[in-house]
Design a protein around this motif. Structure first.
Motif, short mmCIF file in Angstrom:
data_model
loop_
_atom_site.label_atom_id
_atom_site.label_comp_id
_atom_site.label_asym_id
_atom_site.label_seq_id
_atom_site.Cartn_x
_atom_site.Cartn_y
_atom_site.Cartn_z
N ASN A 185 -6.99 -4.13 -4.97
CA ASN A 185 -6.24 -4.62 -6.11
C ASN A 185 -6.87 -5.83 -6.79
O ASN A 185 -6.60 -6.09 -7.96
CB ASN A 185 -4.81 -4.96 -5.69
CG ASN A 185 -4.75 -5.75 -4.41
OD1 ASN A 185 -5.23 -5.27 -3.37
ND2 ASN A 185 -4.19 -6.94 -4.45
N HIS B 193 5.18 1.45 -10.53
CA HIS B 193 4.98 0.50 -11.65
C HIS B 193 3.52 0.21 -11.94
O HIS B 193 3.20 -0.47 -12.91
CB HIS B 193 5.77 -0.79 -11.41
CG HIS B 193 5.23 -1.71 -10.36
ND1 HIS B 193 4.56 -2.87 -10.68
CD2 HIS B 193 5.26 -1.67 -9.01
CE1 HIS B 193 4.22 -3.50 -9.56
NE2 HIS B 193 4.63 -2.79 -8.54
N LYS B 194 2.62 0.74 -11.11
CA LYS B 194 1.20 0.54 -11.40
C LYS B 194 0.67 1.62 -12.34
O LYS B 194 -0.44 1.51 -12.83
CB LYS B 194 0.38 0.57 -10.10
CG LYS B 194 0.85 -0.37 -9.01
CD LYS B 194 0.59 -1.82 -9.34
CE LYS B 194 0.98 -2.69 -8.14
NZ LYS B 194 0.74 -4.11 -8.36
N SER C 197 2.74 3.54 -5.82
CA SER C 197 3.79 2.69 -6.38
C SER C 197 3.90 2.95 -7.88
O SER C 197 2.90 2.85 -8.60
CB SER C 197 3.46 1.22 -6.13
OG SER C 197 4.35 0.40 -6.85
N MET D 277 -7.61 0.89 2.44
CA MET D 277 -7.15 1.16 1.09
C MET D 277 -8.16 1.98 0.28
O MET D 277 -9.37 1.87 0.51
CB MET D 277 -6.79 -0.14 0.36
CG MET D 277 -7.97 -1.01 0.04
SD MET D 277 -7.52 -2.77 -0.23
CE MET D 277 -6.04 -2.70 -1.17
N GLY E 125 9.05 1.36 -3.40
CA GLY E 125 7.82 0.75 -3.92
C GLY E 125 6.66 0.85 -2.95
O GLY E 125 6.77 1.45 -1.87
N GLY E 126 5.56 0.25 -3.36
CA GLY E 126 4.33 0.32 -2.56
C GLY E 126 4.43 -0.48 -1.27
O GLY E 126 3.94 -0.05 -0.22
N THR E 127 5.07 -1.63 -1.34
CA THR E 127 5.19 -2.46 -0.14
C THR E 127 5.96 -1.71 0.95
O THR E 127 5.55 -1.69 2.11
CB THR E 127 5.91 -3.79 -0.49
OG1 THR E 127 5.14 -4.46 -1.49
CG2 THR E 127 6.08 -4.68 0.72
N ASP F 162 3.81 1.12 2.41
CA ASP F 162 2.80 0.61 3.35
C ASP F 162 3.44 0.17 4.66
O ASP F 162 2.93 0.48 5.75
CB ASP F 162 2.06 -0.58 2.72
CG ASP F 162 1.06 -0.16 1.65
OD1 ASP F 162 0.72 1.03 1.59
OD2 ASP F 162 0.62 -1.03 0.88
N HIS G 86 -4.10 -5.08 1.06
CA HIS G 86 -2.97 -5.81 0.47
C HIS G 86 -2.10 -6.33 1.62
O HIS G 86 -2.06 -5.72 2.69
CB HIS G 86 -2.16 -4.84 -0.40
CG HIS G 86 -1.13 -5.50 -1.25
ND1 HIS G 86 0.13 -5.79 -0.78
CD2 HIS G 86 -1.17 -5.91 -2.53
CE1 HIS G 86 0.82 -6.36 -1.75
NE2 HIS G 86 0.06 -6.45 -2.82
N VAL H 102 -2.24 2.63 -3.99
CA VAL H 102 -1.43 2.02 -5.06
C VAL H 102 -2.28 1.71 -6.29
O VAL H 102 -1.85 1.91 -7.42
CB VAL H 102 -0.71 0.76 -4.52
CG1 VAL H 102 -0.12 -0.08 -5.64
CG2 VAL H 102 0.38 1.17 -3.53
N GLN H 103 -3.51 1.23 -6.07
CA GLN H 103 -4.36 0.88 -7.22
C GLN H 103 -5.26 2.03 -7.64
O GLN H 103 -6.06 1.89 -8.56
CB GLN H 103 -5.23 -0.34 -6.87
CG GLN H 103 -4.45 -1.63 -6.69
CD GLN H 103 -3.91 -2.20 -8.00
OE1 GLN H 103 -4.37 -1.87 -9.08
NE2 GLN H 103 -2.91 -3.05 -7.90
N ASP I 211 -3.81 3.12 1.33
CA ASP I 211 -2.99 2.54 0.28
C ASP I 211 -3.67 2.90 -1.04
O ASP I 211 -4.73 2.36 -1.37
CB ASP I 211 -2.94 1.02 0.50
CG ASP I 211 -2.24 0.28 -0.62
OD1 ASP I 211 -2.16 0.83 -1.73
OD2 ASP I 211 -1.80 -0.85 -0.39
N ALA J 285 0.84 -6.02 2.10
CA ALA J 285 1.84 -5.02 2.51
C ALA J 285 1.34 -4.18 3.68
O ALA J 285 2.13 -3.58 4.41
CB ALA J 285 2.20 -4.13 1.33
N1 PLP Z 1 -0.75 -2.23 -2.33
C1 PLP Z 1 -1.55 -2.61 -3.33
C2 PLP Z 1 -3.01 -2.32 -3.25
C3 PLP Z 1 -1.03 -3.29 -4.44
O1 PLP Z 1 -1.82 -3.67 -5.42
C4 PLP Z 1 0.37 -3.55 -4.47
C5 PLP Z 1 0.97 -4.31 -5.58
O2 PLP Z 1 0.45 -5.31 -6.00
C6 PLP Z 1 1.16 -3.11 -3.41
C7 PLP Z 1 0.57 -2.45 -2.35
C8 PLP Z 1 2.64 -3.35 -3.39
O3 PLP Z 1 3.30 -2.48 -4.27
P1 PLP Z 1 4.75 -2.84 -4.84
O4 PLP Z 1 4.56 -3.91 -5.86
O5 PLP Z 1 5.24 -1.57 -5.42
O6 PLP Z 1 5.58 -3.28 -3.69
#
Ligand code: PLP
Length: 388
Positions: A147, A199-200, A197, A143, A69-71, A74, A96, A176-177, A174, A98
């Motif tokens: 988010n 699931h986004k 990530s 980032m 995942g994203g966390t 990061d 974030h 992710v968004q 990052d 993370a």
């Molecule tokens: N970074 C950003 C900008 C996010 O919005 C999120 C999730 O909310 C994450 C990291 C973490 O991703 P994950 O939910 O896959 O761990």
């Protein structure tokens, strides 16, 4: 029937991504690290997914590390680089958690942002030039898009600045968004490390990737079976990774159509609420010369508002009664409300930060979702203000 306006938190899995998962879980379940035919088949699935994700983030396939995942992506970027190279990490105050938490954990430097949500580039340059840090900055993490507010950072400018002031430092973003709304391949081609990530963007939860450029040395966070060329131990989530690749490819192919479509929905949402209510601040939006809100500095999907005189928790409760799923950035920790660190960094007062609402659209959002919000939010806010 419900209206889902929390797509920045997570979004529905794309049917094509779901379809690819089931047979991989029930039939093609070999462990890609094994030596037999089923293992080789699983390995081929991974290779194909790696090719797809690499092209989506503007890198060579060997540069992709699949993560949980994203966390994890990061954390791996920040802690993995610091463990490999030593030195100090620098990030912005609106990252974030993370990113922010590993940077703070390793006693890194956190750079402020402007009221607009944009990173203060003078302060970033000053941090990189700081005699106390000079020569020791190993990684700078900013980032691509936030988010909470959707504010997009000027990554090209940041890359140029970091290369000038701290040429040895690696640059992580990052994204992710960002993947649904921005050209992440163009961003990835400029930075050393980039997180996504699944699931986004319509993939499953618990799967992501870190792009690791050729300049980046990295120690694994998860030490174990040597998977991912020793950069991330652990048996691969083959079905999840394959689904992530399908979702990413579909997202990128649809992006040119989705961005203007979703931006139009978001603009109708934000303009419609602003027309009905006083005391509303739309974050990260500056009026253009004609006084109209200019939202070009934000991702297409996020409408983030702060309402004077109300608390988001109560607003979310009323919205849920109208079957609207949304979110607020403030969170409840040990019984006490904590304002969003993003809004605090942007200089919002506690009371405004407590009145925040994030409405985030996604690839499945339609006009009816906007209509439902416009029928609900103004009335709910007036009621909470004792005006209706
Ligand atoms: N970074 C950003 C900008 C996010 O919005 C999120 C999730 O909310 C994450 C990291 C973490 O991703 P994950 O939910 O896959 O761990």
């Amino acid at each position: 029937m419900y209206h889902y306006l929390d797509n920045a938190a997570t979004t529905a899995i794309r049917p094509a991504a779901l379809d690819v998962m089931v047979p991989l879980l029930s039939e093609g379940y070999g462990n890609p690290s094994g030596a037999h035919r089923m293992a080789r088949q699983a390995n081929r699935v991974l290779d194909d997914a790696r090719d797809t994700i690499a092209s989506v983030v503007g890198a060579e396939p060997g540069r992709i590390v699949f993560t949980g995942g994203g966390t994890e992506a990061d954390n791996l970027a920040i802690s993995g680089v610091l463990e490999a190279r030593g030195g100090v990490a620098v990030c912005s105050a609106i990252e974030h958690h993370a990113v922010l938490d590993p940077v703070v954990h390793h006693r890194g430097r956190v750079v402020p942002v402007h009221r607009s949500g944009l990173v203060d580039l003078e302060r970033l340059a000053a941090a990189l030039d700081d005699p106390a840090l000079q020569g020791r900055v190993s990684i700078v993490s900013i980032m691509a898009a936030n988010n909470e507010t959707g504010v997009i950072q000027p990554i090209s400018e940041i890359v140029a600045l970091v290369r000038e002031h701290a040429p040895e430092a690696l640059i992580h973003t990052d994204a992710v968004q960002a993947l649904c709304w921005l050209d992440v391949a163009a961003i990835g081609a400029q930075v050393d490390l980039l997180s996504i990530s699944a699931h986004k963007f319509g993939g499953p939860k618990g799967v992501g990737a870190l792009m690791v450029g050729e300049r980046a040395e990295l120690s694994p966070l998860l030490k174990g079976g040597g998977q991912e060329r020793g950069r991330r131990g652990g048996t691969h989530n083959v079905a999840g990774i394959a689904a992530m690749a399908v979702a990413a490819a579909e997202t990128v192919a649809e992006r040119p159509g989705q961005v203007p479509r979703v931006a139009a929905l978001r603009n109708r949402l934000a303009d419609g609420i602003a027309a009905e209510l006083d005391g509303v601040i739309e974050t990260g939006v500056v009026p253009d010369e004609a006084g109209h809100p200019d939202r070009t500095g934000k991702t297409a999907n996020i409408c983030h508002l702060c309402f004077e005189g109300i608390e988001s928790e109560a607003l979310l409760f009323l919205l849920e009664q109208d079957d609207i799923m949304a979110s607020a950035a403030s969170s409840c920790s040990s019984g006490a409300m904590v304002p969003s660190h993003v809004l605090a960094a942007m200089g919002f007062t506690r009371s405004l930060a407590f009145g925040s609402l994030r409405l985030s659209l996604g690839y499945r959002s339609v006009d009816a979702d906007v209509d439902a919000v416009l029928a609900s939010v103004p009335a709910a806010v007036r009621r909470l203000r004792g005006q209706g």
